[in-house]
Design a protein around this motif. Structure first.
Motif, PDB file in Angstrom:
ATOM      1  N   PRO A 122       0.821  -1.223   0.000  1.00  0.00           N
ATOM      2  CA  PRO A 122       0.000   0.000   0.000  1.00  0.00           C
ATOM      3  C   PRO A 122       0.851   1.269   0.000  1.00  0.00           C
ATOM      4  O   PRO A 122       1.924   1.320   0.617  1.00  0.00           O
ATOM      5  CB  PRO A 122      -0.800  -0.121   1.299  1.00  0.00           C
ATOM      6  N   ALA A 123       0.372   2.286  -0.687  1.00  0.00           N
ATOM      7  CA  ALA A 123       1.103   3.552  -0.775  1.00  0.00           C
ATOM      8  C   ALA A 123       1.313   4.173   0.602  1.00  0.00           C
ATOM      9  O   ALA A 123       2.297   4.900   0.820  1.00  0.00           O
ATOM     10  CB  ALA A 123       0.340   4.517  -1.688  1.00  0.00           C
ATOM     11  N   ALA A 124       0.412   3.868   1.542  1.00  0.00           N
ATOM     12  CA  ALA A 124       0.531   4.440   2.884  1.00  0.00           C
ATOM     13  C   ALA A 124       1.772   3.941   3.621  1.00  0.00           C
ATOM     14  O   ALA A 124       2.194   4.555   4.615  1.00  0.00           O
ATOM     15  CB  ALA A 124      -0.714   4.108   3.701  1.00  0.00           C
ATOM     16  N   LEU A 143      16.417   3.343  -0.276  1.00  0.00           N
ATOM     17  CA  LEU A 143      15.274   4.064   0.270  1.00  0.00           C
ATOM     18  C   LEU A 143      14.368   4.429  -0.899  1.00  0.00           C
ATOM     19  O   LEU A 143      14.763   5.181  -1.793  1.00  0.00           O
ATOM     20  CB  LEU A 143      15.730   5.317   1.017  1.00  0.00           C
ATOM     21  N   VAL A 144      13.166   3.878  -0.906  1.00  0.00           N
ATOM     22  CA  VAL A 144      12.218   4.069  -2.008  1.00  0.00           C
ATOM     23  C   VAL A 144      11.111   4.994  -1.520  1.00  0.00           C
ATOM     24  O   VAL A 144      10.326   4.631  -0.638  1.00  0.00           O
ATOM     25  CB  VAL A 144      11.643   2.723  -2.477  1.00  0.00           C
ATOM     26  N   SER A 145      11.046   6.172  -2.081  1.00  0.00           N
ATOM     27  CA  SER A 145      10.180   7.216  -1.543  1.00  0.00           C
ATOM     28  C   SER A 145       8.708   7.059  -1.891  1.00  0.00           C
ATOM     29  O   SER A 145       7.841   7.555  -1.164  1.00  0.00           O
ATOM     30  CB  SER A 145      10.670   8.587  -2.014  1.00  0.00           C
ATOM     31  N   ARG A 149       8.674   5.846  -7.583  1.00  0.00           N
ATOM     32  CA  ARG A 149      10.106   5.611  -7.478  1.00  0.00           C
ATOM     33  C   ARG A 149      10.409   4.112  -7.557  1.00  0.00           C
ATOM     34  O   ARG A 149      11.416   3.701  -8.137  1.00  0.00           O
ATOM     35  CB  ARG A 149      10.643   6.193  -6.164  1.00  0.00           C
ATOM     36  N   LEU A 150       9.536   3.306  -6.994  1.00  0.00           N
ATOM     37  CA  LEU A 150       9.706   1.866  -7.086  1.00  0.00           C
ATOM     38  C   LEU A 150       9.727   1.425  -8.547  1.00  0.00           C
ATOM     39  O   LEU A 150      10.571   0.600  -8.944  1.00  0.00           O
ATOM     40  CB  LEU A 150       8.585   1.140  -6.339  1.00  0.00           C
ATOM     41  N   GLU A 151       8.812   1.960  -9.362  1.00  0.00           N
ATOM     42  CA  GLU A 151       8.776   1.588 -10.778  1.00  0.00           C
ATOM     43  C   GLU A 151      10.113   1.872 -11.455  1.00  0.00           C
ATOM     44  O   GLU A 151      10.617   1.071 -12.245  1.00  0.00           O
ATOM     45  CB  GLU A 151       7.656   2.345 -11.492  1.00  0.00           C
ATOM     46  N   GLN A 166      10.572  -2.806   4.135  1.00  0.00           N
ATOM     47  CA  GLN A 166      10.079  -2.385   5.441  1.00  0.00           C
ATOM     48  C   GLN A 166       9.782  -0.891   5.418  1.00  0.00           C
ATOM     49  O   GLN A 166      10.533  -0.121   4.786  1.00  0.00           O
ATOM     50  CB  GLN A 166      11.127  -2.673   6.523  1.00  0.00           C
ATOM     51  N   PRO A 167       8.715  -0.443   6.082  1.00  0.00           N
ATOM     52  CA  PRO A 167       8.479   0.998   6.179  1.00  0.00           C
ATOM     53  C   PRO A 167       9.671   1.692   6.832  1.00  0.00           C
ATOM     54  O   PRO A 167      10.242   1.194   7.807  1.00  0.00           O
ATOM     55  CB  PRO A 167       7.229   1.088   7.061  1.00  0.00           C
TER      56      PRO A 167
END
Length: 301
Positions: A122-124, A143-145, A149-151, A166-167
């Motif tokens: 989830p984006a949250a 660190l994926v913001s 950014r993940l894409e 992990q968050p």
């Protein structure tokens, strides 16, 4: 005593464990060094029951040394650390599951066999910290913001094997590294791999009772005798973000002698840790492992 050290090529010229080997040799003990990554191993004959009082492993994640250590353990020999316990922390996905189930303050952890599956988070939950489940030494920690950014990072993550996400835990940019050796805990502060700052040097720091209790619990939960714990001081309290076996023990005073004594104690007791004792060292004294959590928990990993 006669000891066998399994040292991967990555650590062939490293201070740890070579200084420990030199110290043990100076004390009159026989140390045989096997380099699993640079030798042809006759596995059916490599492990001989009774040939050594203990086998000690210093290896990179995914290195062949752990297989040899597990073979020694299967033959009934003492290993440092316990071979099953090492496996339990080398796989970070497994370590997260074990730790959360046993009450350690670890962040929620997702595991994905291919990076595209991380799209389902989830984006949250962003920002995320994404790293290989078998990574070590801060390698390939990202660190994926955001989902966008993940894409963009999917090609970078494609060859890393099993991933965990992990968050992100907000923090000051430094983390606390706690070393456990010989029934004592030593704390250092260092720059987080996500916030590289060459001006921040690792240094000894006092160890709070709260972090000490968590670090001692880590040793008990995973069944480790020589280990390191990375702790972030987040807004909701300390969070364990990594556990490793046989770390560098940087900034631990007389580290080689302390680790060497711990190895000898474990060899004599068949892998059971010595009773925790207070240290008389000046400066920032180590914290004795609390008695209620110092017992070995080898069946927990």
């Amino acid at each position: 005593m006669r000891l066998c050290f399994l040292v991967e090529e990555h650590y062939r010229h490293d201070g740890m464990p070579n200084e420990v080997i030199r110290q043990l040799t100076a004390w009159g003990h026989q140390v045989d060094v096997v380099r699993p990554g640079g030798s042809l191993l006759r596995m059916t004959e490599a492990v001989r029951a009774g040939a050594h009082d203990a086998w000690v492993l210093k290896t990179v994640s995914g290195g062949p040394g752990l297989t040899l250590l597990e073979a020694a353990a299967a033959a009934g020999m003492t290993t440092v650390n316990d071979a099953r316990s090492i496996r339990g922390v080398r796989d970070k996905a497994l370590a997260a599951a074990i730790g959360r189930a046993r009450g350690l303050p670890l962040p929620p952890t997702y595991a994905a066999a291919c990076p595209e599956l991380l799209r389902e988070i989830p984006a949250a939950e962003y920002p995320l910290v994404v790293k290989p489940a078998d990574g070590s030494s801060g390698r390939a920690v990202h660190l994926v913001s955001s989902p966008e950014r993940l894409e963009a990072m999917l090609p970078v993550l494609a060859d890393e094997g099993l991933l965990i996400a992990q968050p992100y835990v907000p923090n000051s940019g430094t983390d606390i590294k706690v070393y456990g050796v010989g029934g004592e805990l030593y704390a250092t502060e260092r720059c987080s791999p996500l916030n590289p700052d060459p001006s921040v040097r690792e240094r000894r720091v006092p160890l709070s009772a709260e972090v000490a209790a968590i670090a001692a619990q880590v040793g008990a939960v995973y069944g480790l005798d020589l280990y390191g714990v990375d702790v972030l001081l987040g807004p909701d309290g300390p969070v364990v973000v990594d556990v490793n076996d046989f770390p560098s023990f940087r900034q631990v005073p007389d580290a080689a002698a302390r680790v060497a004594r711990a190895v000898l104690d474990l060899a004599r007791t068949g892998g059971s840790p010595p009773p925790p004792t207070a240290s008389a060292l000046p400066y920032v004294p180590p914290v004795p492992i609390p008695a209620q959590v110092s017992a070995r928990a080898g069946d927990g990993a």
